[in-house]
Design a protein around this motif. Structure first.
Motif, short mmCIF file in Angstrom:
data_model
loop_
_atom_site.label_atom_id
_atom_site.label_comp_id
_atom_site.label_asym_id
_atom_site.label_seq_id
_atom_site.Cartn_x
_atom_site.Cartn_y
_atom_site.Cartn_z
N HIS A 5 0.83 -1.21 0.00
CA HIS A 5 0.00 0.00 0.00
C HIS A 5 0.86 1.26 0.00
CE1 HIS A 5 -3.17 2.82 0.90
NE2 HIS A 5 -2.56 3.18 2.02
N LEU A 6 1.95 1.25 0.76
CA LEU A 6 2.83 2.41 0.81
C LEU A 6 3.46 2.67 -0.55
CD1 LEU A 6 4.13 4.61 2.53
CD2 LEU A 6 5.95 2.97 3.11
N TYR A 7 3.90 1.61 -1.21
CA TYR A 7 4.45 1.71 -2.57
C TYR A 7 3.41 2.30 -3.52
CZ TYR A 7 5.99 0.09 -7.20
OH TYR A 7 6.32 0.01 -8.53
N ALA A 8 2.19 1.78 -3.43
CA ALA A 8 1.11 2.27 -4.30
C ALA A 8 0.77 3.72 -3.99
CB ALA A 8 -0.12 1.39 -4.13
N LEU A 9 0.80 4.07 -2.72
CA LEU A 9 0.46 5.43 -2.31
C LEU A 9 1.46 6.44 -2.86
CD1 LEU A 9 -1.84 6.48 -0.45
CD2 LEU A 9 -0.16 6.61 1.38
N ILE A 10 2.73 6.10 -2.81
CA ILE A 10 3.76 7.01 -3.33
C ILE A 10 3.59 7.24 -4.83
CG2 ILE A 10 6.26 7.21 -3.74
CD1 ILE A 10 6.66 5.66 -1.12
N ASN A 11 3.19 6.21 -5.54
CA ASN A 11 3.11 6.29 -7.00
C ASN A 11 1.76 6.75 -7.53
OD1 ASN A 11 5.75 5.20 -8.14
ND2 ASN A 11 5.21 3.58 -6.69
N ASN A 12 0.71 6.67 -6.70
CA ASN A 12 -0.63 6.92 -7.23
C ASN A 12 -1.47 7.92 -6.44
OD1 ASN A 12 -1.01 4.73 -9.46
ND2 ASN A 12 -0.12 3.61 -7.74
N TYR A 13 -0.98 8.38 -5.30
CA TYR A 13 -1.81 9.22 -4.46
C TYR A 13 -2.25 10.49 -5.18
CZ TYR A 13 -3.55 11.74 -0.39
OH TYR A 13 -4.34 12.44 0.49
N HIS A 14 -1.37 11.08 -5.97
CA HIS A 14 -1.71 12.31 -6.70
C HIS A 14 -2.82 12.06 -7.72
CE1 HIS A 14 1.35 10.13 -8.91
NE2 HIS A 14 1.01 10.77 -10.03
N LEU A 15 -2.92 10.84 -8.24
CA LEU A 15 -3.98 10.51 -9.21
C LEU A 15 -5.34 10.40 -8.53
CD1 LEU A 15 -2.13 7.79 -11.31
CD2 LEU A 15 -2.41 10.22 -11.82
N TYR A 16 -5.33 10.26 -7.24
CA TYR A 16 -6.57 10.20 -6.46
C TYR A 16 -6.93 11.57 -5.90
CZ TYR A 16 -9.46 9.36 -2.33
OH TYR A 16 -10.43 9.44 -1.36
N ARG A 17 -5.95 12.26 -5.34
CA ARG A 17 -6.22 13.50 -4.63
C ARG A 17 -6.50 14.67 -5.57
NH1 ARG A 17 -8.74 14.29 -0.57
NH2 ARG A 17 -7.55 12.61 0.42
N ILE A 18 -5.71 14.84 -6.62
CA ILE A 18 -5.88 15.99 -7.51
C ILE A 18 -7.23 15.96 -8.24
CG2 ILE A 18 -4.96 17.16 -9.57
CD1 ILE A 18 -2.16 16.38 -8.63
N PRO A 19 -7.62 14.84 -8.87
CA PRO A 19 -8.95 14.80 -9.51
C PRO A 19 -10.09 15.05 -8.52
CG PRO A 19 -7.60 13.01 -10.32
CD PRO A 19 -6.86 13.61 -9.17
N ALA A 20 -9.96 14.52 -7.30
CA ALA A 20 -11.00 14.75 -6.29
C ALA A 20 -11.10 16.23 -5.96
CB ALA A 20 -10.70 13.93 -5.03
N TRP A 21 -9.96 16.91 -5.86
CA TRP A 21 -9.96 18.35 -5.58
C TRP A 21 -10.57 19.13 -6.73
CZ3 TRP A 21 -7.55 22.46 -8.07
CH2 TRP A 21 -7.60 23.68 -7.41
N ILE A 22 -10.23 18.77 -7.96
CA ILE A 22 -10.77 19.46 -9.14
C ILE A 22 -12.28 19.31 -9.20
CG2 ILE A 22 -10.85 19.43 -11.66
CD1 ILE A 22 -7.88 18.71 -11.64
N SER A 23 -12.78 18.09 -8.96
CA SER A 23 -14.23 17.86 -9.05
C SER A 23 -14.99 18.64 -7.98
CB SER A 23 -14.53 16.36 -8.93
OG SER A 23 -14.16 15.87 -7.65
N ARG A 24 -14.43 18.73 -6.77
CA ARG A 24 -15.10 19.50 -5.71
C ARG A 24 -14.99 21.00 -5.94
NH1 ARG A 24 -12.47 15.72 -2.35
NH2 ARG A 24 -10.91 17.31 -1.84
N LYS A 25 -13.89 21.45 -6.53
CA LYS A 25 -13.64 22.87 -6.73
C LYS A 25 -14.52 23.46 -7.82
CE LYS A 25 -11.13 26.71 -6.25
NZ LYS A 25 -11.11 27.48 -4.99
N PHE A 26 -14.73 22.74 -8.90
CA PHE A 26 -15.37 23.32 -10.08
C PHE A 26 -16.77 22.77 -10.35
CE2 PHE A 26 -10.78 23.66 -10.82
CZ PHE A 26 -10.67 25.03 -11.04
N PHE A 27 -17.22 21.79 -9.60
CA PHE A 27 -18.54 21.22 -9.82
C PHE A 27 -19.30 21.17 -8.50
CE2 PHE A 27 -15.97 19.77 -13.30
CZ PHE A 27 -16.82 19.83 -14.40
N LYS A 28 -20.37 21.93 -8.43
CA LYS A 28 -21.16 22.01 -7.21
C LYS A 28 -22.09 20.81 -7.06
CE LYS A 28 -21.08 27.08 -6.95
NZ LYS A 28 -21.90 28.31 -6.88
N ASP A 29 -22.55 20.26 -8.18
CA ASP A 29 -23.48 19.13 -8.14
C ASP A 29 -22.71 17.85 -7.82
OD1 ASP A 29 -25.40 17.20 -8.48
OD2 ASP A 29 -26.25 18.08 -10.29
N PRO A 30 -22.99 17.22 -6.67
CA PRO A 30 -22.25 15.99 -6.29
C PRO A 30 -22.40 14.86 -7.29
CG PRO A 30 -23.50 16.86 -4.43
CD PRO A 30 -23.96 17.60 -5.65
#
Length: 288
Positions: free
Chosen positions: A183-208
């Protein structure tokens, strides 16, 4: 209805056009890993409405709309009451499994659950007509229960599947501990692919309801190919050997999926620990 008639009329009603009633039911509109049930009804033909359409198009539209509604209703979860809409939706989650067991209804497939939910709604409708006060009390109880879940950040499955034995909790802890390095290996390599899209969707789209779709597209279609290629290039430039960067590249996607499953498993494990601790301490909210 208008489009169907206009197309058939242009072909002198020789096209044989059919309308397929389609019911769609989401277990969750905005959460990942939700269940989607798609149910199809018998095709509807309009050739028998040819004369009516040419005499009175509006009457033909109305008749076709009525047919569509009649054919699609069996394939939809329809909750016609605004005042208890959320109560019914919550009961599908809270009481659905027990209801199927009490009524001896199958529940292995999504269609089984769909049919049992429709039966549950039918019984609620009858109870609403005969005992409206009981439904009002039930609504308050469901609201109170859901508030307690939110207060303690529990999902319904936590109290539903409890209490949890020490052996089960120990086994969960052991499995998560063993799997943590991956999991730690996966987190280092993939965490940005999870966090950045989630931030973009919450920032620019009000409809859940659109956020999960946006996050999925940004992550899987846009960022993942670019980031995986760039990360592999960096590893290749650092280590130079193909037998290092090729396995690295091949492990990126599988470990990303593993990371998601591990995160969900960790949340469940932590919730079970907290629930067990509250049970041990005889917390008043748990005893209710």
């Amino acid at each position: 209805a208008r489009i169907a008639f206009e197309v058939e009329d242009q072909c002198d009603f020789k096209l044989g056009l059919k309308i397929v009633p389609t019911g769609i039911d989401y277990s969750s509109y905005d959460n990942v890993r939700g269940r989607l049930t798609v149910s199809f009804g018998d095709p509807i033909t309009i050739i028998d409405l040819k004369d009516l359409y040419r005499q009175d198009p509006q009457a033909a539209f109305k008749e076709l709309n009525n047919r569509i509604r009649t054919h699609i209703e069996p394939h939809m979860i329809e909750i016609p009451w605004e005042d208890i809409y959320f109560m019914v939706m919550d009961l599908r989650i809270i009481y659905g499994k027990r209801f199927r067991k009490l009524k001896n209804l199958p529940g292995k497939t999504l269609f089984n659950k769909f049919d049992s939910d429709k039966e549950l709604i039918r019984l609620i409708s009858l109870e609403r007509e005969t005992h409206p006060d009981a439904i009002s009390r039930l609504n308050l109880e469901v609201m109170e229960y859901w508030k307690l879940l939110l207060k303690h950040n529990f999902r319904n499955h936590v109290p539903e599947r409890g209490p949890y034995s020490f052996f089960r909790l120990f086994l969960n802890t052991l499995m998560l501990t063993i799997g943590f390095p991956i999991h730690l290996y996966a987190l280092i390599n993939n965490y940005h692919l999870y966090r950045i899209p989630a931030w973009i969707s919450r920032k620019f789209f009000k409809d859940p309801q659109f956020r999960s779709t946006v996050a999925f597209v940004v992550s899987l279609v846009v960022m993942m190919p670019i980031c995986y290629i760039l990360q592999t290039l960096v590893i290749g430039l650092i280590f130079k050997h193909w037998w290092i960067w090729v396995p690295y590249f091949l492990t990126l996607l599988p470990t990303a999926l593993y990371m998601m499953h591990y995160m969900f498993a960790t949340r469940k494990w932590f919730s079970r620990l907290r629930y067990t601790w509250m049970m041990h301490k005889k917390h008043p909210d748990i005893l209710r």
